[in-house]
Write a protein that holds these residues in place. Structure first.
Motif, PDB file in Angstrom:
ATOM      1  N   TYR A  58       0.823  -1.213   0.000  1.00  0.00           N
ATOM      2  CA  TYR A  58       0.000   0.000   0.000  1.00  0.00           C
ATOM      3  C   TYR A  58       0.855   1.259   0.000  1.00  0.00           C
ATOM      4  O   TYR A  58       0.609   2.182  -0.780  1.00  0.00           O
ATOM      5  CB  TYR A  58      -0.925  -0.045   1.206  1.00  0.00           C
ATOM      6  CG  TYR A  58      -1.674   1.232   1.498  1.00  0.00           C
ATOM      7  CD1 TYR A  58      -2.404   1.885   0.505  1.00  0.00           C
ATOM      8  CD2 TYR A  58      -1.676   1.778   2.782  1.00  0.00           C
ATOM      9  CE1 TYR A  58      -3.108   3.042   0.790  1.00  0.00           C
ATOM     10  CE2 TYR A  58      -2.365   2.928   3.073  1.00  0.00           C
ATOM     11  CZ  TYR A  58      -3.077   3.564   2.078  1.00  0.00           C
ATOM     12  OH  TYR A  58      -3.766   4.705   2.366  1.00  0.00           O
ATOM     13  N   CYS A 101      -8.647  -5.754  -8.183  1.00  0.00           N
ATOM     14  CA  CYS A 101      -8.550  -4.718  -7.154  1.00  0.00           C
ATOM     15  C   CYS A 101      -7.785  -3.523  -7.694  1.00  0.00           C
ATOM     16  O   CYS A 101      -6.993  -3.649  -8.629  1.00  0.00           O
ATOM     17  CB  CYS A 101      -7.820  -5.238  -5.917  1.00  0.00           C
ATOM     18  SG  CYS A 101      -8.789  -6.386  -4.947  1.00  0.00           S
ATOM     19  N   TYR A 103      -6.104   0.401  -6.027  1.00  0.00           N
ATOM     20  CA  TYR A 103      -6.061   1.464  -5.029  1.00  0.00           C
ATOM     21  C   TYR A 103      -6.569   2.731  -5.698  1.00  0.00           C
ATOM     22  O   TYR A 103      -6.255   2.994  -6.860  1.00  0.00           O
ATOM     23  CB  TYR A 103      -4.641   1.684  -4.515  1.00  0.00           C
ATOM     24  CG  TYR A 103      -4.120   0.548  -3.653  1.00  0.00           C
ATOM     25  CD1 TYR A 103      -4.507   0.430  -2.317  1.00  0.00           C
ATOM     26  CD2 TYR A 103      -3.234  -0.395  -4.170  1.00  0.00           C
ATOM     27  CE1 TYR A 103      -4.024  -0.598  -1.515  1.00  0.00           C
ATOM     28  CE2 TYR A 103      -2.740  -1.430  -3.383  1.00  0.00           C
ATOM     29  CZ  TYR A 103      -3.139  -1.526  -2.051  1.00  0.00           C
ATOM     30  OH  TYR A 103      -2.661  -2.543  -1.272  1.00  0.00           O
ATOM     31  N   LEU A 169      -9.204   0.858  -1.221  1.00  0.00           N
ATOM     32  CA  LEU A 169      -8.965  -0.223  -2.170  1.00  0.00           C
ATOM     33  C   LEU A 169     -10.304  -0.663  -2.758  1.00  0.00           C
ATOM     34  O   LEU A 169     -11.248  -0.951  -2.002  1.00  0.00           O
ATOM     35  CB  LEU A 169      -8.303  -1.418  -1.473  1.00  0.00           C
ATOM     36  CG  LEU A 169      -8.011  -2.538  -2.470  1.00  0.00           C
ATOM     37  CD1 LEU A 169      -6.517  -2.698  -2.671  1.00  0.00           C
ATOM     38  CD2 LEU A 169      -8.625  -3.848  -2.054  1.00  0.00           C
ATOM     39  N   VAL A 265      -6.816  -8.316   2.213  1.00  0.00           N
ATOM     40  CA  VAL A 265      -6.430  -6.917   2.388  1.00  0.00           C
ATOM     41  C   VAL A 265      -6.213  -6.684   3.884  1.00  0.00           C
ATOM     42  O   VAL A 265      -7.089  -7.019   4.694  1.00  0.00           O
ATOM     43  CB  VAL A 265      -7.527  -5.954   1.868  1.00  0.00           C
ATOM     44  CG1 VAL A 265      -7.055  -4.504   1.974  1.00  0.00           C
ATOM     45  CG2 VAL A 265      -7.927  -6.296   0.446  1.00  0.00           C
ATOM     46  N   THR A 287      -1.985  -5.847   0.121  1.00  0.00           N
ATOM     47  CA  THR A 287      -2.902  -6.797  -0.509  1.00  0.00           C
ATOM     48  C   THR A 287      -2.130  -8.039  -0.935  1.00  0.00           C
ATOM     49  O   THR A 287      -1.007  -7.918  -1.431  1.00  0.00           O
ATOM     50  CB  THR A 287      -3.539  -6.137  -1.751  1.00  0.00           C
ATOM     51  OG1 THR A 287      -4.212  -4.949  -1.330  1.00  0.00           O
ATOM     52  CG2 THR A 287      -4.559  -7.052  -2.410  1.00  0.00           C
TER      53      THR A 287
END
Ligand code: GTQ
Ligand code: FE2
Length: 326
Positions: A58, A101, A103, A169, A265, A287
């Motif tokens: 992240y 997924c 961000y 996310l 996550v 993640t």
């Protein structure tokens, strides 16, 4: 060898006297013999996949998104997001076979235009204060620790009334929609949907405190496959199984594998996940993608909460689900 005559209204009779003749004819008929060897076989003994166990950090992606803040305008780009593309050659964007997924970041004062699509979506809110989502006209807060749902076909846009950039996310079942091909996508006619109501207590929002309270009374797993765990019920988005589990400091889960494709996550805490031969050390916001049948186990180094999204409900509904400790 007997000769077979094939009557073809569109052409002359074709004589098939040899295997070569047969294969020429099957090509003409757009059929393929089930008995021939092929590069990609039809059956194999147990699940195998091109998708690789992968971790995304992240902090690293957040820094890239922060830089994108001044370079990308959400009014034009619609979403300022960085997609967690599984790194095998030829993969377009999927994170695991059925799920993707990304961000996403929104700046104070911005409003991301509304749209709707077939794909079901959710957001795990990582660092946000004062941001909100508008789902079918209902404005609901998106604050750190919340999980927000956007079922398929629901209008949704995001906005931000706070002071600091907001990060979360996104998780969507777009790869599944691509596989089955029921994709519809529509921009909101006036770009920004009018807010019809404001609801902190929304059926689209699992707020942080409710999740933590649920975990306080969650039972631990006698088989130690997971920590105390709650299921987030999302009946409008049945393609995804959503859970949050708590791992106390030093807690381990038993090594296991299943046919489900999973994405973990880290909502809180630190630890590591072993997948196959690899070990991924994680902290908040990271993640980890676990493709089908890859053996995995977690170990925390501080009190942790792990969110998991998976296609387990699909696997179960189709009677494809299998799991074992390994
Ligand atoms: O926020 O609506 O990461 O539609 C990908 C597709 C976010 C969103 C993504 C989307 C969205
Ligand atoms: Fe969307």
């Amino acid at each position: 060898m007997d000769t077979v005559m094939i009557k073809d209204n569109a052409g002359p009779q074709t004589e098939i006297a040899s295997l070569d003749d047969l294969y020429r004819e099957t090509e003409r008929l757009e059929v393929t013999p089930g008995w021939v060897g092929r590069d990609r076989p039809i059956f194999w003994k147990e699940p195998r996949t091109d998708f690789v166990p992968t971790q995304w950090r992240y902090r690293q992606v957040r820094d890239a998104l922060a830089s994108a803040g001044t370079l990308i305008d959400v009014a034009l780009a619609e979403r300022r997001n960085l997609i967690l593309r599984n790194p095998f050659p030829g993969n377009n964007f999927a994170t695991v076979r059925t799920l993707v997924c990304a961000y996403q970041m929104i700046l104070p004062g911005e409003v991301a235009p509304s749209h709707r699509h077939s794909a079901h979506a959710l957001r795990v809110i990582l660092d946000a204060k004062g941001s909100y989502s508008v789902v079918n006209g209902e404005k609901t807060p998106m604050a750190s620790g919340d999980i927000i749902l956007t079922p398929g076909g629901h209008w949704h846009g995001h906005g931000h009334e706070g002071a600091e950039p907001a990060y979360w996310l996104d998780g969507l079942d777009i790869p599944l929609v691509h596989l089955m091909e029921p994709m519809f996508f529509e921009e909101y006619p006036d770009k920004y949907e009018k807010i019809a109501s404001v609801a902190a207590d929304s059926r689209f929002r699992f707020c942080r405190d409710a999740i933590l309270a649920g975990l306080d009374t969650a039972k631990s797993d006698p088989e130690e496959g997971h920590g105390p765990r709650i299921t987030l019920e999302a009946p409008d988005m049945p393609t995804m199984g959503l859970t949050v589990e708590r791992l106390g400091s030093g807690q381990r889960t038993r090594r296991q594998r299943s046919t489900a494709n999973r994405i973990f996550v880290v909502m809180e805490g630190s630890g590591e996940t072993k997948v196959g031969e690899e070990t991924f050390a994680w902290q908040k916001g990271d993640t980890v993608a676990i493709p089908t049948w890859a053996p995995f186990s977690h170990q925390s180094t501080s009190d942790s909460q792990l969110f998991c999204m998976s296609d387990e409900p699909l696997m179960r509904a189709f009677k494809y689900y299998r799991s074992e400790f390994v």
